[in-house]
Design a protein around this motif. Sequence first.
Motif, PDB file in Angstrom:
ATOM      1  N   GLU A  39      76.016   4.276  -5.653  1.00 17.31           N
ATOM      2  CA  GLU A  39      76.548   2.934  -5.405  1.00 17.31           C
ATOM      3  C   GLU A  39      76.260   2.369  -4.013  1.00 17.31           C
ATOM      4  OE1 GLU A  39      77.744   1.283  -7.834  1.00 17.31           O
ATOM      5  OE2 GLU A  39      77.959   2.918  -9.283  1.00 17.31           O
ATOM      6  N   MET A  40      76.082   3.231  -3.018  1.00 14.91           N
ATOM      7  CA  MET A  40      75.879   2.706  -1.662  1.00 14.91           C
ATOM      8  C   MET A  40      74.526   2.033  -1.511  1.00 14.91           C
ATOM      9  SD  MET A  40      77.489   5.484   1.026  1.00 14.91           S
ATOM     10  CE  MET A  40      76.989   4.501   2.457  1.00 14.91           C
ATOM     11  N   ALA A  41      74.492   0.998  -0.707  1.00 18.23           N
ATOM     12  CA  ALA A  41      73.222   0.362  -0.360  1.00 18.23           C
ATOM     13  C   ALA A  41      72.483   1.223   0.663  1.00 18.23           C
ATOM     14  CB  ALA A  41      73.494  -1.022   0.220  1.00 18.23           C
ATOM     15  N   THR A  42      71.187   0.998   0.777  1.00 17.63           N
ATOM     16  CA  THR A  42      70.380   1.674   1.788  1.00 17.63           C
ATOM     17  C   THR A  42      70.075   0.695   2.927  1.00 17.63           C
ATOM     18  OG1 THR A  42      68.242   1.038   0.839  1.00 17.63           O
ATOM     19  CG2 THR A  42      69.282   3.048  -0.037  1.00 17.63           C
ATOM     20  N   TYR A  43      69.587   1.249   4.035  1.00 18.07           N
ATOM     21  CA  TYR A  43      69.157   0.393   5.120  1.00 18.07           C
ATOM     22  C   TYR A  43      68.038  -0.537   4.670  1.00 18.07           C
ATOM     23  CZ  TYR A  43      71.933   2.917   8.538  1.00 18.07           C
ATOM     24  OH  TYR A  43      72.997   3.442   9.246  1.00 18.07           O
ATOM     25  N   GLY A  44      67.200  -0.045   3.778  1.00 22.87           N
ATOM     26  CA  GLY A  44      66.127  -0.883   3.254  1.00 22.87           C
ATOM     27  C   GLY A  44      66.656  -2.091   2.496  1.00 22.87           C
ATOM     28  N   ASP A  45      67.776  -1.909   1.807  1.00 22.23           N
ATOM     29  CA  ASP A  45      68.368  -3.030   1.040  1.00 22.23           C
ATOM     30  C   ASP A  45      68.774  -4.184   1.951  1.00 22.23           C
ATOM     31  OD1 ASP A  45      68.092  -1.657  -1.392  1.00 22.23           O
ATOM     32  OD2 ASP A  45      70.073  -0.736  -1.219  1.00 22.23           O
ATOM     33  N   VAL A  46      69.141  -3.860   3.190  1.00 16.44           N
ATOM     34  CA  VAL A  46      69.602  -4.908   4.115  1.00 16.44           C
ATOM     35  C   VAL A  46      68.603  -5.191   5.224  1.00 16.44           C
ATOM     36  CG1 VAL A  46      72.035  -4.451   3.621  1.00 16.44           C
ATOM     37  CG2 VAL A  46      70.905  -3.216   5.471  1.00 16.44           C
ATOM     38  N   GLY A  47      67.392  -4.634   5.058  1.00 17.60           N
ATOM     39  CA  GLY A  47      66.320  -4.950   5.994  1.00 17.60           C
ATOM     40  C   GLY A  47      66.417  -4.290   7.349  1.00 17.60           C
ATOM     41  N   LEU A  48      67.054  -3.117   7.413  1.00 20.61           N
ATOM     42  CA  LEU A  48      67.190  -2.398   8.669  1.00 20.61           C
ATOM     43  C   LEU A  48      66.532  -1.021   8.588  1.00 20.61           C
ATOM     44  CD1 LEU A  48      70.966  -3.081   9.510  1.00 20.61           C
ATOM     45  CD2 LEU A  48      68.975  -4.158  10.566  1.00 20.61           C
ATOM     46  N   GLY A  49      66.312  -0.426   9.741  1.00 15.20           N
ATOM     47  CA  GLY A  49      65.836   0.943   9.783  1.00 15.20           C
ATOM     48  C   GLY A  49      67.009   1.896   9.830  1.00 15.20           C
ATOM     49  N   VAL A  50      66.730   3.200   9.723  1.00 14.33           N
ATOM     50  CA  VAL A  50      67.787   4.220   9.734  1.00 14.33           C
ATOM     51  C   VAL A  50      68.472   4.264  11.081  1.00 14.33           C
ATOM     52  CG1 VAL A  50      68.273   6.689   9.543  1.00 14.33           C
ATOM     53  CG2 VAL A  50      66.663   5.620   7.977  1.00 14.33           C
ATOM     54  N   VAL A  51      69.801   4.399  11.077  1.00 16.61           N
ATOM     55  CA  VAL A  51      70.583   4.570  12.292  1.00 16.61           C
ATOM     56  C   VAL A  51      71.027   6.030  12.401  1.00 16.61           C
ATOM     57  CG1 VAL A  51      72.700   3.942  13.485  1.00 16.61           C
ATOM     58  CG2 VAL A  51      71.402   2.195  12.260  1.00 16.61           C
ATOM     59  N   PHE A  74      68.980   7.673   3.973  1.00 18.13           N
ATOM     60  CA  PHE A  74      68.651   6.257   4.143  1.00 18.13           C
ATOM     61  C   PHE A  74      69.791   5.345   3.697  1.00 18.13           C
ATOM     62  CE2 PHE A  74      65.429   2.662   3.399  1.00 18.13           C
ATOM     63  CZ  PHE A  74      65.211   2.472   4.758  1.00 18.13           C
ATOM     64  N   LEU A  75      70.881   5.949   3.201  1.00 20.33           N
ATOM     65  CA  LEU A  75      72.041   5.139   2.829  1.00 20.33           C
ATOM     66  C   LEU A  75      72.636   4.464   4.067  1.00 20.33           C
ATOM     67  CD1 LEU A  75      73.846   7.534   0.292  1.00 20.33           C
ATOM     68  CD2 LEU A  75      72.440   5.518  -0.243  1.00 20.33           C
ATOM     69  N   LEU A  76      73.386   3.418   3.847  1.00 16.19           N
ATOM     70  CA  LEU A  76      73.882   2.564   4.916  1.00 16.19           C
ATOM     71  C   LEU A  76      75.020   3.260   5.677  1.00 16.19           C
ATOM     72  CD1 LEU A  76      73.138  -0.286   5.919  1.00 16.19           C
ATOM     73  CD2 LEU A  76      74.976  -1.190   4.476  1.00 16.19           C
ATOM     74  N   LYS A  77      74.648   4.222   6.508  1.00 17.34           N
ATOM     75  CA  LYS A  77      75.587   5.030   7.286  1.00 17.34           C
ATOM     76  C   LYS A  77      74.779   5.852   8.276  1.00 17.34           C
ATOM     77  CE  LYS A  77      75.096   8.809   4.060  1.00 17.34           C
ATOM     78  NZ  LYS A  77      74.116   9.468   4.949  1.00 17.34           N
ATOM     79  N   PRO A  78      75.386   6.361   9.314  1.00 25.12           N
ATOM     80  CA  PRO A  78      74.675   7.313  10.171  1.00 25.12           C
ATOM     81  C   PRO A  78      74.292   8.569   9.382  1.00 25.12           C
ATOM     82  CG  PRO A  78      76.651   6.479  11.262  1.00 25.12           C
ATOM     83  CD  PRO A  78      76.720   6.034   9.831  1.00 25.12           C
ATOM     84  N   VAL A  79      73.125   9.090   9.632  1.00 18.98           N
ATOM     85  CA  VAL A  79      72.650  10.278   8.922  1.00 18.98           C
ATOM     86  C   VAL A  79      73.654  11.427   9.093  1.00 18.98           C
ATOM     87  CG1 VAL A  79      70.860  12.059   8.841  1.00 18.98           C
ATOM     88  CG2 VAL A  79      70.217   9.654   9.106  1.00 18.98           C
ATOM     89  N   GLY A  80      74.051  12.013   7.974  1.00 16.80           N
ATOM     90  CA  GLY A  80      74.968  13.151   8.004  1.00 16.80           C
ATOM     91  C   GLY A  80      76.431  12.792   8.133  1.00 16.80           C
ATOM     92  N   SER A  81      76.759  11.518   8.194  1.00 13.59           N
ATOM     93  CA  SER A  81      78.135  11.120   8.494  1.00 13.59           C
ATOM     94  C   SER A  81      79.100  11.313   7.330  1.00 13.59           C
ATOM     95  CB  SER A  81      78.175   9.655   8.951  1.00 13.59           C
ATOM     96  OG  SER A  81      77.695   8.796   7.930  1.00 13.59           O
ATOM     97  N   LEU A  82      78.589  11.534   6.117  1.00 10.94           N
ATOM     98  CA  LEU A  82      79.474  11.831   4.999  1.00 10.94           C
ATOM     99  C   LEU A  82      79.447  13.318   4.639  1.00 10.94           C
ATOM    100  CD1 LEU A  82      79.190   8.661   2.732  1.00 10.94           C
ATOM    101  CD2 LEU A  82      81.186   9.492   3.964  1.00 10.94           C
ATOM    102  N   GLY A  83      78.918  14.111   5.555  1.00  7.51           N
ATOM    103  CA  GLY A  83      79.076  15.558   5.513  1.00  7.51           C
ATOM    104  C   GLY A  83      78.807  16.235   4.184  1.00  7.51           C
ATOM    105  N   VAL A  84      79.810  16.920   3.685  1.00  4.99           N
ATOM    106  CA  VAL A  84      79.674  17.715   2.469  1.00  4.99           C
ATOM    107  C   VAL A  84      79.324  16.860   1.263  1.00  4.99           C
ATOM    108  CG1 VAL A  84      80.942  19.188   0.845  1.00  4.99           C
ATOM    109  CG2 VAL A  84      81.175  19.558   3.290  1.00  4.99           C
TER     110      VAL A  84
END
Length: 350
Positions: A338-350, A28-38
Amino acid sequence: MSLLNKTLEKIEPLNEQMMTVSKERVDFLLKPVGSLGVLEEIAVQISGITGEMYPEIRKKAVLVFAGDHGVFEEGVSAAPQEVTGLMANMTIAGKSGVGALSKQAGADVFVCDVGMLGEVDPKSGILMKKIRKGTANMRKGPAMSYEEAILALETGIDVAERAIRNGYNMLGTGEVGICNTTPSAAIFAVLGDVDPGELTGAGANLSEEKMVNKAQVIRDAIALNKPDKKDAIDVLAKVGGLEIGAMAGVMLAGAAHKIPVVIDGFISTASAAIAIALNPDVKGYLICSHASAEKGAAFGSEFIGAKPFLNMGMRLGEGSGAAIAFNIIECALSMNREMATYGDVGLGVV
Protein backbone atom coordinates in the motif's frame (compact mmCIF):
# COMPACT_ATOMS: atom_id res chain seq x y z
CA MET A 1 9.01 -43.24 -1.34
CA SER A 2 7.72 -42.25 2.08
CA LEU A 3 5.75 -39.05 2.67
CA LEU A 4 8.61 -37.71 4.78
CA ASN A 5 11.24 -38.29 2.09
CA LYS A 6 9.01 -36.88 -0.67
CA THR A 7 8.44 -33.77 1.42
CA LEU A 8 12.12 -33.31 2.19
CA GLU A 9 13.00 -33.61 -1.50
CA LYS A 10 10.52 -30.88 -2.47
CA ILE A 11 12.07 -28.25 -0.21
CA GLU A 12 14.06 -25.59 -2.06
CA PRO A 13 15.99 -22.53 -0.89
CA LEU A 14 14.16 -19.21 -0.78
CA ASN A 15 13.78 -17.29 -4.05
CA GLU A 16 16.81 -15.03 -3.72
CA GLN A 17 16.06 -13.15 -6.94
CA MET A 18 12.59 -12.18 -5.70
CA MET A 19 14.03 -11.20 -2.32
CA THR A 20 16.48 -8.87 -4.04
CA VAL A 21 13.71 -7.21 -6.04
CA SER A 22 11.47 -7.00 -2.98
CA LYS A 23 14.27 -5.45 -0.93
CA GLU A 24 14.81 -2.82 -3.60
CA ARG A 25 11.13 -1.89 -3.51
CA VAL A 26 10.99 -1.83 0.29
CA ASP A 27 14.04 0.44 0.38
CA PHE A 28 12.34 2.76 -2.16
CA LEU A 29 9.12 3.12 -0.17
CA LEU A 30 8.30 6.61 1.08
CA LYS A 31 10.32 6.42 4.32
CA PRO A 32 13.94 6.43 5.43
CA VAL A 33 15.63 3.16 4.47
CA GLY A 34 15.27 0.63 7.29
CA SER A 35 12.95 2.82 9.34
CA LEU A 36 10.21 0.18 9.58
CA GLY A 37 12.67 -2.37 10.90
CA VAL A 38 11.36 -5.90 11.25
CA LEU A 39 8.34 -5.17 9.05
CA GLU A 40 10.74 -4.68 6.15
CA GLU A 41 12.55 -7.94 6.89
CA ILE A 42 9.28 -9.88 7.05
CA ALA A 43 8.02 -8.45 3.75
CA VAL A 44 11.24 -9.43 1.98
CA GLN A 45 11.27 -12.90 3.56
CA ILE A 46 7.70 -13.68 2.54
CA SER A 47 8.45 -12.56 -1.02
CA GLY A 48 11.31 -15.04 -0.96
CA ILE A 49 9.04 -17.76 0.40
CA THR A 50 6.20 -17.24 -2.07
CA GLY A 51 8.10 -15.94 -5.09
CA GLU A 52 5.65 -13.03 -5.24
CA MET A 53 6.26 -9.30 -4.96
CA TYR A 54 2.91 -8.66 -3.30
CA PRO A 55 1.92 -11.86 -1.49
CA GLU A 56 -1.49 -11.87 0.14
CA ILE A 57 -2.52 -13.98 3.09
CA ARG A 58 -5.88 -15.49 2.16
CA LYS A 59 -6.51 -17.76 5.15
CA LYS A 60 -4.57 -18.27 8.38
CA ALA A 61 -4.58 -21.25 10.71
CA VAL A 62 -2.87 -22.35 13.88
CA LEU A 63 -2.35 -26.10 13.91
CA VAL A 64 -2.30 -27.31 17.50
CA PHE A 65 -1.06 -30.83 18.32
CA ALA A 66 -1.80 -32.58 21.60
CA GLY A 67 0.22 -35.30 23.28
CA ASP A 68 1.12 -36.64 26.70
CA HIS A 69 4.50 -37.66 28.08
CA GLY A 70 5.55 -40.69 30.09
CA VAL A 71 8.28 -38.67 31.80
CA PHE A 72 5.49 -36.95 33.73
CA GLU A 73 5.82 -39.72 36.34
CA GLU A 74 9.27 -38.35 37.27
CA GLY A 75 7.74 -35.26 38.90
CA VAL A 76 8.72 -32.79 36.17
CA SER A 77 5.40 -30.93 36.05
CA ALA A 78 3.39 -28.90 38.53
CA ALA A 79 0.15 -29.46 36.60
CA PRO A 80 -1.80 -32.75 36.51
CA GLN A 81 -1.64 -34.74 33.28
CA GLU A 82 -5.40 -34.47 32.78
CA VAL A 83 -4.86 -30.83 31.81
CA THR A 84 -3.67 -31.90 28.35
CA GLY A 85 -7.10 -33.22 27.41
CA LEU A 86 -8.84 -30.33 29.11
CA MET A 87 -6.84 -27.76 27.15
CA ALA A 88 -7.29 -29.61 23.87
CA ASN A 89 -11.04 -29.36 24.34
CA MET A 90 -10.88 -25.73 25.46
CA THR A 91 -8.77 -24.90 22.41
CA ILE A 92 -11.14 -26.49 19.91
CA ALA A 93 -13.97 -24.60 21.64
CA GLY A 94 -12.08 -21.32 21.21
CA LYS A 95 -11.79 -20.81 24.97
CA SER A 96 -8.03 -21.23 25.47
CA GLY A 97 -5.38 -18.54 25.06
CA VAL A 98 -4.64 -19.42 21.45
CA GLY A 99 -8.36 -19.71 20.76
CA ALA A 100 -9.07 -16.16 21.92
CA LEU A 101 -6.00 -14.66 20.25
CA SER A 102 -6.61 -16.46 16.95
CA LYS A 103 -10.17 -15.19 16.87
CA GLN A 104 -8.89 -11.63 17.16
CA ALA A 105 -6.38 -12.29 14.35
CA GLY A 106 -9.03 -13.77 12.05
CA ALA A 107 -7.30 -17.16 12.11
CA ASP A 108 -8.82 -20.60 12.43
CA VAL A 109 -7.56 -23.13 14.97
CA PHE A 110 -7.36 -26.87 14.35
CA VAL A 111 -6.52 -29.33 17.12
CA CYS A 112 -5.07 -32.75 16.41
CA ASP A 113 -4.60 -35.57 18.94
CA VAL A 114 -1.32 -37.30 18.12
CA GLY A 115 -0.67 -38.81 21.52
CA MET A 116 -2.99 -37.92 24.38
CA LEU A 117 -3.61 -40.53 27.06
CA GLY A 118 -7.35 -39.97 26.99
CA GLU A 119 -9.76 -40.71 24.21
CA VAL A 120 -11.23 -37.95 22.07
CA ASP A 121 -14.96 -37.42 21.69
CA PRO A 122 -15.56 -37.91 17.94
CA LYS A 123 -18.05 -35.02 18.07
CA SER A 124 -15.53 -32.59 19.57
CA GLY A 125 -14.00 -31.52 16.26
CA ILE A 126 -10.52 -32.64 17.32
CA LEU A 127 -8.70 -34.50 14.55
CA MET A 128 -8.00 -38.04 15.69
CA LYS A 129 -4.49 -39.02 14.60
CA LYS A 130 -3.33 -40.76 17.77
CA ILE A 131 -0.04 -42.57 17.24
CA ARG A 132 0.11 -43.96 20.76
CA LYS A 133 -1.28 -43.08 24.19
CA GLY A 134 1.51 -40.84 25.36
CA THR A 135 5.22 -41.35 25.00
CA ALA A 136 7.11 -43.73 27.24
CA ASN A 137 9.13 -42.44 30.21
CA MET A 138 12.39 -41.39 28.58
CA ARG A 139 14.22 -41.80 31.89
CA LYS A 140 13.57 -45.53 31.55
CA GLY A 141 13.96 -45.96 27.79
CA PRO A 142 13.23 -44.28 24.45
CA ALA A 143 10.20 -41.98 24.42
CA MET A 144 8.99 -43.73 21.25
CA SER A 145 10.25 -45.94 18.47
CA TYR A 146 12.05 -44.60 15.42
CA GLU A 147 9.04 -45.55 13.30
CA GLU A 148 6.68 -43.66 15.63
CA ALA A 149 8.89 -40.58 15.38
CA ILE A 150 8.63 -40.72 11.58
CA LEU A 151 4.87 -41.17 11.87
CA ALA A 152 4.67 -38.07 14.08
CA LEU A 153 6.51 -36.06 11.44
CA GLU A 154 4.30 -37.44 8.68
CA THR A 155 1.15 -36.71 10.67
CA GLY A 156 2.18 -33.08 10.89
CA ILE A 157 2.88 -33.05 7.15
CA ASP A 158 -0.51 -34.59 6.43
CA VAL A 159 -2.44 -32.13 8.62
CA ALA A 160 -0.56 -29.17 7.12
CA GLU A 161 -1.14 -30.36 3.56
CA ARG A 162 -4.83 -30.76 4.31
CA ALA A 163 -4.93 -27.13 5.46
CA ILE A 164 -2.98 -25.97 2.41
CA ARG A 165 -5.37 -27.79 0.07
CA ASN A 166 -8.21 -25.93 1.81
CA GLY A 167 -6.67 -22.56 0.98
CA TYR A 168 -4.68 -21.73 4.11
CA ASN A 169 -1.48 -20.02 3.05
CA MET A 170 -0.05 -19.00 6.41
CA LEU A 171 0.26 -21.53 9.22
CA GLY A 172 1.18 -21.27 12.87
CA THR A 173 2.32 -24.11 15.08
CA GLY A 174 0.98 -24.80 18.56
CA GLU A 175 0.81 -27.58 21.14
CA VAL A 176 -0.79 -28.77 24.33
CA GLY A 177 0.97 -31.39 26.40
CA ILE A 178 1.71 -31.27 30.10
CA CYS A 179 5.49 -31.34 30.80
CA ASN A 180 6.47 -30.92 27.14
CA THR A 181 9.12 -28.39 28.12
CA THR A 182 11.06 -31.43 29.41
CA PRO A 183 11.50 -33.15 26.01
CA SER A 184 12.06 -29.73 24.42
CA ALA A 185 14.95 -29.03 26.78
CA ALA A 186 16.25 -32.55 26.14
CA ILE A 187 16.26 -32.00 22.38
CA PHE A 188 18.30 -28.81 22.70
CA ALA A 189 20.62 -30.39 25.26
CA VAL A 190 21.46 -33.10 22.72
CA LEU A 191 21.61 -31.02 19.55
CA GLY A 192 23.39 -28.11 21.23
CA ASP A 193 25.75 -30.07 23.50
CA VAL A 194 24.62 -28.12 26.54
CA ASP A 195 23.87 -29.19 30.09
CA PRO A 196 20.11 -29.49 30.72
CA GLY A 197 20.44 -27.27 33.78
CA GLU A 198 21.04 -24.31 31.47
CA LEU A 199 17.78 -24.98 29.62
CA THR A 200 15.38 -26.21 32.26
CA GLY A 201 12.78 -23.71 33.33
CA ALA A 202 9.57 -23.47 35.31
CA GLY A 203 7.23 -24.75 32.60
CA ALA A 204 3.77 -24.57 34.22
CA ASN A 205 5.13 -22.86 37.36
CA LEU A 206 7.43 -25.64 38.61
CA SER A 207 9.22 -24.98 41.92
CA GLU A 208 12.99 -24.38 42.08
CA GLU A 209 13.53 -27.75 43.79
CA LYS A 210 11.59 -29.58 41.09
CA MET A 211 13.49 -27.74 38.35
CA VAL A 212 16.69 -29.25 39.72
CA ASN A 213 15.06 -32.67 39.54
CA LYS A 214 13.80 -31.93 36.02
CA ALA A 215 17.32 -31.18 34.80
CA GLN A 216 18.63 -34.40 36.34
CA VAL A 217 15.83 -36.42 34.74
CA ILE A 218 16.90 -35.07 31.35
CA ARG A 219 20.56 -35.86 32.05
CA ASP A 220 19.61 -39.42 33.01
CA ALA A 221 17.44 -39.84 29.91
CA ILE A 222 20.24 -38.69 27.61
CA ALA A 223 22.82 -40.89 29.34
CA LEU A 224 20.53 -43.93 29.10
CA ASN A 225 19.24 -43.51 25.55
CA LYS A 226 22.34 -42.01 23.91
CA PRO A 227 20.49 -40.14 21.15
CA ASP A 228 22.56 -39.53 18.02
CA LYS A 229 22.76 -35.75 17.53
CA LYS A 230 23.53 -36.32 13.85
CA ASP A 231 20.18 -38.08 13.38
CA ALA A 232 17.31 -35.74 14.25
CA ILE A 233 14.77 -38.55 14.06
CA ASP A 234 16.75 -40.57 16.57
CA VAL A 235 16.80 -37.56 18.92
CA LEU A 236 13.05 -37.08 18.50
CA ALA A 237 12.41 -40.77 19.13
CA LYS A 238 14.57 -41.09 22.22
CA VAL A 239 13.91 -37.85 24.11
CA GLY A 240 11.20 -36.01 22.18
CA GLY A 241 7.45 -35.87 21.99
CA LEU A 242 4.75 -36.77 19.51
CA GLU A 243 3.38 -33.23 19.29
CA ILE A 244 6.92 -31.90 18.86
CA GLY A 245 7.42 -34.21 15.90
CA ALA A 246 4.07 -33.25 14.38
CA MET A 247 4.87 -29.54 14.58
CA ALA A 248 8.20 -30.23 12.87
CA GLY A 249 6.21 -31.98 10.14
CA VAL A 250 4.09 -28.84 9.65
CA MET A 251 7.28 -26.85 9.15
CA LEU A 252 8.56 -29.33 6.57
CA ALA A 253 5.25 -29.21 4.70
CA GLY A 254 5.18 -25.42 4.75
CA ALA A 255 8.65 -25.27 3.25
CA ALA A 256 7.80 -27.88 0.62
CA HIS A 257 4.71 -25.91 -0.46
CA LYS A 258 6.30 -22.45 -0.13
CA ILE A 259 4.01 -21.44 2.73
CA PRO A 260 5.28 -19.34 5.67
CA VAL A 261 5.07 -21.10 9.03
CA VAL A 262 4.98 -18.95 12.16
CA ILE A 263 6.53 -20.66 15.16
CA ASP A 264 5.57 -19.99 18.76
CA GLY A 265 7.91 -20.26 21.75
CA PHE A 266 10.25 -22.80 23.31
CA ILE A 267 8.47 -26.01 22.30
CA SER A 268 7.80 -24.89 18.73
CA THR A 269 11.45 -23.86 18.52
CA ALA A 270 12.49 -27.39 19.53
CA SER A 271 10.33 -28.66 16.67
CA ALA A 272 12.04 -26.17 14.37
CA ALA A 273 15.44 -27.52 15.45
CA ILE A 274 14.33 -31.01 14.38
CA ALA A 275 12.93 -29.76 11.07
CA ILE A 276 16.03 -27.71 10.24
CA ALA A 277 18.28 -30.64 11.11
CA LEU A 278 16.35 -32.72 8.57
CA ASN A 279 16.67 -30.03 5.87
CA PRO A 280 18.50 -26.76 6.58
CA ASP A 281 16.53 -24.91 3.89
CA VAL A 282 13.45 -25.12 6.14
CA LYS A 283 14.85 -22.25 8.22
CA GLY A 284 13.99 -19.64 5.59
CA TYR A 285 10.31 -20.56 5.68
CA LEU A 286 9.97 -20.06 9.43
CA ILE A 287 8.99 -16.81 11.12
CA CYS A 288 9.85 -16.79 14.82
CA SER A 289 7.12 -14.86 16.60
CA HIS A 290 8.24 -14.07 20.12
CA ALA A 291 10.99 -14.36 22.68
CA SER A 292 9.50 -16.79 25.16
CA ALA A 293 10.17 -16.24 28.86
CA GLU A 294 10.87 -19.98 29.28
CA LYS A 295 14.45 -20.42 30.48
CA GLY A 296 15.82 -22.30 27.48
CA ALA A 297 14.03 -20.23 24.85
CA ALA A 298 16.81 -17.72 24.17
CA PHE A 299 19.27 -20.56 23.64
CA GLY A 300 16.79 -22.32 21.36
CA SER A 301 16.19 -19.26 19.18
CA GLU A 302 19.90 -18.59 18.89
CA PHE A 303 20.57 -22.25 18.10
CA ILE A 304 18.25 -22.22 15.07
CA GLY A 305 19.38 -18.72 14.04
CA ALA A 306 15.97 -17.12 14.64
CA LYS A 307 15.25 -13.54 15.66
CA PRO A 308 11.96 -13.28 17.57
CA PHE A 309 10.40 -9.87 16.95
CA LEU A 310 8.02 -9.75 19.93
CA ASN A 311 9.23 -9.68 23.53
CA MET A 312 6.19 -9.79 25.79
CA GLY A 313 7.20 -12.05 28.68
CA MET A 314 4.95 -14.83 27.38
CA ARG A 315 5.44 -18.56 27.98
CA LEU A 316 1.97 -20.02 27.50
CA GLY A 317 2.62 -22.07 24.39
CA GLU A 318 -0.42 -23.38 22.48
CA GLY A 319 0.56 -21.26 19.46
CA SER A 320 -0.43 -18.07 21.28
CA GLY A 321 2.61 -16.13 20.08
CA ALA A 322 2.01 -17.21 16.49
CA ALA A 323 -1.57 -15.93 16.64
CA ILE A 324 -0.42 -12.50 17.83
CA ALA A 325 2.33 -12.41 15.20
CA PHE A 326 -0.16 -12.93 12.37
CA ASN A 327 -1.22 -9.30 12.87
CA ILE A 328 2.36 -8.03 12.60
CA ILE A 329 3.03 -10.09 9.48
CA GLU A 330 -0.05 -8.76 7.76
CA CYS A 331 1.09 -5.23 8.64
CA ALA A 332 4.39 -5.97 6.87
CA LEU A 333 2.61 -7.13 3.72
CA SER A 334 0.25 -4.14 3.81
CA MET A 335 3.23 -1.82 4.12
CA ASN A 336 4.79 -3.23 0.97
CA ARG A 337 1.54 -3.34 -0.99
CA GLU A 338 0.00 0.00 0.00
CA MET A 339 2.81 2.50 0.61
CA ALA A 340 3.88 4.84 -2.15
CA THR A 341 7.49 4.92 -3.32
CA TYR A 342 9.77 7.90 -3.75
CA GLY A 343 9.39 7.36 -7.47
CA ASP A 344 5.61 7.82 -7.17
CA VAL A 345 6.15 11.34 -5.83
CA GLY A 346 9.11 12.23 -8.00
CA LEU A 347 11.81 12.09 -5.34
CA GLY A 348 14.97 10.12 -4.77
CA VAL A 349 15.61 7.79 -1.82
CA VAL A 350 16.11 9.45 1.57
